[in-house]
Design an enzyme around this catalytic site. Structure first.
Site: not given
Ligand code: GDP
Ligand code: IMO
Ligand code: MG
Length: 451
Positions: A13, A16, A40-41, A223
């Site tokens: 998270d 990416k 979840g991206h 991840q």
């Molecule tokens: P990912 O799994 O690495 O793609 O990240 P996620 O989407 O799960 O979580 C990142 C969260 O931070 C999302 O809600 C994005 O919209 C938000 N986000 C990404 N870059 C920034 C940033 O520079 N500032 C803020 N405030 N939010 C951001």
């Molecule tokens: P993105 O791509 C954050 C975590 C789960 C748990 C562990 C194992 O959005 O960054 P799993 O379901 O993979 O067997 O769970 O890994 N986990 C993540 N945490 N971002 C993710 O993906 C994750 N994918 C798995 O919360 O701790």
């Molecule tokens: Mg994510």
């Protein structure tokens, strides 16, 4: 033309999705390398918020070919639902390709994920319950079903009958659950396979052809490296390799074809699920970071645990993955704090025999600058912090280095030195354009500045 890897440097998270989308405009192919619908991206555009799970984050760029690589585990129903959702919002998904070698998350894998988590009771991993772990387990035990099997009725029938016979024994005898019906699983998968057929392709050939034709390829990991099955906080990890090496393997790209490894790091730490997070904050600061950063899981909605930046973990990740540059995201979330902290070492406690005949034991303290392997060592960590001044203004409007307040700039420079790689991009908000590009400073220049 060499490839670029976008990988998470922490516990997932890191942003990416946003970064991949921002870079996708300049690449021909985005290939997702690992993970499944546990990811979840998030991408925020003028058309609203998109939450992608299996579809590569280049999909909002119409000129981009989006490839789901062999290293991904694919839940066919989830993928189809995601594609339907995108189509309904006017996104053209015709440029999607799905590897025929990717493994299938079978309808029973989420069930096993849940049952195995329940069996661990207080020691649960906190998985996303999407069936990823059981699917990867079946893959490495050579009993998996692959995407190619979904369009080969004979092979699919044979594998489902063999697997379900075994799974039913475990379900009924170990867990006391009802048995599965192989015929209905077969029907379901054949229907899903027929819908996925137009997308199925030899992904590694597509990627290699693109590279040979001089096109830019971007490999998107899911991840983060601290969730890596080998080098993460085992057993509190995911079941794939969200690393630069894993990116190559999952995408079908050779290490020698990679020029850039972009490590995406949040300006602080978060983690969702169980396991060590040495800098975790259980106080108002941790809560403030959670609220300002909207730190709630994209896939499960769970509140993310929050803490200060962990430069011990980040430095090890940057070094081992050959991170050539850092994208530092969510810097804006730290706006307004009096001070910010960075963990630069771990203080570990170990129970050690003091030797001699009288087998007595004492607590031995040590300070380390590399993540340990042992679970007990992880649990014993107290972080050693450096404290830096905060900045009392908002960064969300910044678009160049000069726009950032002095405190934020000093923080960025401190992290470059602590992690050992230059920061080339800084995220200052969730929107596509809330990104500051920095001139690439070489490692030598960095070392000079630090000295
Ligand atoms: P990912 O799994 O690495 O793609 O990240 P996620 O989407 O799960 O979580 C990142 C969260 O931070 C999302 O809600 C994005 O919209 C938000 N986000 C990404 N870059 C920034 C940033 O520079 N500032 C803020 N405030 N939010 C951001
Ligand atoms: P993105 O791509 C954050 C975590 C789960 C748990 C562990 C194992 O959005 O960054 P799993 O379901 O993979 O067997 O769970 O890994 N986990 C993540 N945490 N971002 C993710 O993906 C994750 N994918 C798995 O919360 O701790
Ligand atoms: Mg994510």
């Amino acid at each position: 033309m060499p490839a670029t890897i976008v990988m998470g440097g922490q516990w997932g998270d890191e942003g990416k999705g946003k970064l991949t989308d921002a870079l996708a405009g300049n690449v021909a192919v985005v290939v997702r390398a690992n993970g499944g619908s546990n990811a979840g991206h998030t991408i925020e555009t003028e058309a609203g918020v998109f939450k992608l799970h299996l579809v590569p984050s280049g999909i909002l760029n119409p000129r981009c070919l989006c490839v789901i690589g062999a290293g991904v585990v694919v839940d066919p129903a989830s993928l189809l639902a995601e594609l339907d959702g995108l189509r309904q919002r006017g996104v053209d998904v015709a440029g999607l390709r799905l590897s025929d070698r990717a493994h299938v998350v079978m309808p029973y894998h989420p069930l096993f994920d849940r049952l195995e988590e329940a069996r661990r009771a207080d020691d649960e991993i906190g998985t996303t319950l999407r069936g990823n772990g059981p699917a990867y387990a079946d893959k490495v035990s050579r009993r998996g079903v692959r995407v190619a099997d979904l369009v080969d009725e004979g092979a699919l029938r044979r594998k489902i009958e063999r697997e379900i016979e075994e799974k039913n024994r475990i379900l009924v005898r170990v867990y006391g659950e009802p048995a599965l019906d192989p015929a209905s699983v077969l029907d379901e998968l054949l229907t899903l396979g027929a819908r996925l057929a137009p997308y199925i392709a030899p992904s590694e050939v597509i990627v290699q052809d693109a590279l040979a034709a001089g096109k830019e390829v971007l490999i998107e990991c899911a991840q983060g490296a601290m969730l890596d099955i080998d080098y993460g906080t085992y057993p509190f990890v995911t079941s794939s390799s969200p690393t630069a090496a894993g990116a190559c393997q999952g995408a079908g790209v050779a290490p020698t074809q990679v020029r850039r490894v972009i490590g995406v790091f949040k300006a602080y730490s978060t983690r969702v699920g169980g396991g060590p997070l040495p800098t975790e904050l259980h106080d108002a600061t941790g809560q403030a970071i959670r609220e300002r950063g909207r730190e709630y899981g994209t896939t499960t909605g769970r509140p993310r645990r929050t803490g200060w930046f962990d430069a011990v973990a980040a430095r090890a990740v940057a070094r081992q993955n050959g991170v050539t540059e850092i994208a530092l995201t969510l810097l804006d979330v730290l706006d307004g704090f009096d001070h910010v902290k960075v963990c630069t070492a771990y203080r570990l406690q170990r129970l050690e025999s003091t030797g001699g005949h009288s087998e007595s034991a004492g607590i031995v303290e040590s300070v380390v600058r590399h993540p340990p392997a042992g679970e007990a060592e992880w649990e014993s960590i107290s972080p050693v912090y450096e404290t830096l001044p905060g900045w009392q203004c908002t960064t969300s409007e910044a678009r160049s280095l000069e726009d950032l307040p002095d405190g934020a700039r000093a923080y960025v420079r401190f992290l470059e030195d602590a992690v050992g790689a230059p920061v080339t991009m800084v995220g200052v908000g969730p929107a596509r354009d809330q990104l500051v590009s920095l001139p690439l400073v070489t490692r030598t220049e960095l070392a000079g500045a630090a000295g």
